[in-house]
Design a protein around this motif. Structure first.
Motif, short mmCIF file in Angstrom:
data_model
loop_
_atom_site.label_atom_id
_atom_site.label_comp_id
_atom_site.label_asym_id
_atom_site.label_seq_id
_atom_site.Cartn_x
_atom_site.Cartn_y
_atom_site.Cartn_z
N PHE A 4 0.84 -1.20 0.00
CA PHE A 4 0.00 0.00 0.00
C PHE A 4 0.88 1.25 0.00
N ILE A 5 0.49 2.23 -0.84
CA ILE A 5 1.12 3.55 -0.86
C ILE A 5 0.01 4.60 -0.93
N SER A 6 0.16 5.66 -0.17
CA SER A 6 -0.70 6.83 -0.34
C SER A 6 0.10 7.91 -1.07
N PHE A 7 -0.48 8.44 -2.14
CA PHE A 7 0.19 9.51 -2.90
C PHE A 7 -0.34 10.90 -2.54
N GLY A 8 -1.37 10.95 -1.72
CA GLY A 8 -1.95 12.21 -1.29
C GLY A 8 -3.25 11.95 -0.59
N SER A 9 -3.48 12.65 0.53
CA SER A 9 -4.69 12.41 1.31
C SER A 9 -5.15 13.71 1.95
N GLY A 10 -6.11 14.37 1.31
CA GLY A 10 -6.60 15.65 1.82
C GLY A 10 -7.27 16.43 0.71
N SER A 11 -7.65 17.65 1.01
CA SER A 11 -8.43 18.44 0.07
C SER A 11 -7.65 18.85 -1.18
N SER A 12 -6.32 18.69 -1.16
CA SER A 12 -5.53 19.01 -2.35
C SER A 12 -5.54 17.88 -3.38
N GLY A 13 -5.90 16.68 -2.94
CA GLY A 13 -5.95 15.55 -3.86
C GLY A 13 -5.73 14.23 -3.15
N ASN A 14 -6.56 13.25 -3.48
CA ASN A 14 -6.51 11.94 -2.85
C ASN A 14 -6.21 10.87 -3.89
N CYS A 15 -5.28 9.97 -3.55
CA CYS A 15 -4.93 8.88 -4.46
C CYS A 15 -4.16 7.82 -3.69
N TYR A 16 -4.63 6.58 -3.79
CA TYR A 16 -4.03 5.48 -3.04
C TYR A 16 -3.76 4.31 -3.98
N LEU A 17 -2.66 3.61 -3.74
CA LEU A 17 -2.29 2.46 -4.54
C LEU A 17 -2.24 1.22 -3.67
N LEU A 18 -2.87 0.16 -4.16
CA LEU A 18 -2.83 -1.15 -3.51
C LEU A 18 -2.37 -2.14 -4.57
#
Length: 267
Positions: A4-18
């Motif tokens: 699992f990686i999070s590339f961004g989490s918040g109002s600027s942009g959300n994107c997660y990789l599994l």
């Protein structure tokens, strides 16, 4: 091995990789494709490995790059019919998702997507529609719920089944109430279809976690009304009031708003 990686989490942009050794999915498309390519290169990964994209809801910070991502990678976009319609309406999505790449999910209906078994579930929020995702792969369970107005019984059950959990800790109650947001926005955030605060996040974990919970990540922190260390300490304090010790009973970390994490191996 599931990772699992999070590339961004918040109002600027959300994107997660599994991802596994042979398959990969992205949850939410709020990070630009050029930025995503750079992140993948930095991690020694190939974007061509991504075969599926899941979307939680139709607010811009979760979908603004969904059309360009689907077109560039030629991957299907999975969302509810209501969310797909919301993507079409959202002016922040410059390129829409091609009809041939649209896939429709239904809350409560489990489906197989490559190596992943995926169950969408309803999450209360003031978007057109919103779902969380409970994902099973290699006997490991991963659950993501973000933009949470309140925790329902269905959501609580998925928390209880999770080995690895990403859950919203959006704001500190006092920071929000004493901050500069207009009253209507404060009310919107707290009215049960807005966002989950730190204390309620901690309670949701403590009251519903199962014996096999191994790792929790706090996601979607507000830039104005929260702080990573405050969110972590508040959740830890709530957990301790239930006799649960973060770092001992399970790992607890806070996802960064605009920066990628390292690679987490989910055992």
């Amino acid at each position: 091995m599931l990772r699992f990686i999070s590339f961004g989490s918040g109002s600027s942009g959300n994107c997660y990789l599994l991802y596994t050794d042979n398959d990969a999915l992205i949850i939410d498309a709020g990070v630009g494709i050029r930025t995503l390519k750079k992140h993948f290169r930095d991690y020694g990964l190939s974007l061509s490995k991504v075969r599926h994209v899941l979307i939680t809801h139709d607010h811009a910070d979760h979908i603004k790059c969904v059309g360009s991502m689907s077109h560039e990678l030629q991957v299907p976009i999975y969302a509810t019919r209501i969310v797909h319609a919301g993507i079409d309406r959202n002016y922040c999505v410059a390129r829409k998702v091609d009809a041939s790449l649209r896939r429709y999910v239904e809350p409560g209906v489990t489906f197989q997507m490559g190596q992943f078994s995926v169950t969408p579930f309803q999450v209360p929020h003031d978007s057109s529609d919103n779902v969380g995702y409970f994902i099973e792969a290699d006997d490991t369970t991963f659950c993501l719920m973000t933009d949470v107005g309140h925790v329902t019984d269905e959501m609580a059950a998925f928390i209880g089944r999770s080995h690895h959990l990403v859950i919203e800790a959006n704001h500190d109650r006092e920071m929000l109430q004493q901050g500069t947001y207009p009253q209507f926005l404060k009310d919107r955030i707290c009215n049960g279809t807005g966002h989950l605060n730190n204390e309620l996040c901690g309670e949701a974990i403590a009251k519903n976690m199962g014996p096999d919970l191994r790792h929790v990540w706090l996601c979607h922190l507000s830039e104005e009304n929260n702080h990573p260390e405050l969110a972590r300490k508040t959740v830890e304090t709530v957990l301790r009031s239930f006799g649960i010790v973060a770092g001992k009973d399970f790992a607890l970390e806070v996802l960064k708003r605009t920066q990628p994490t390292g690679i987490f191996e989910l055992e």
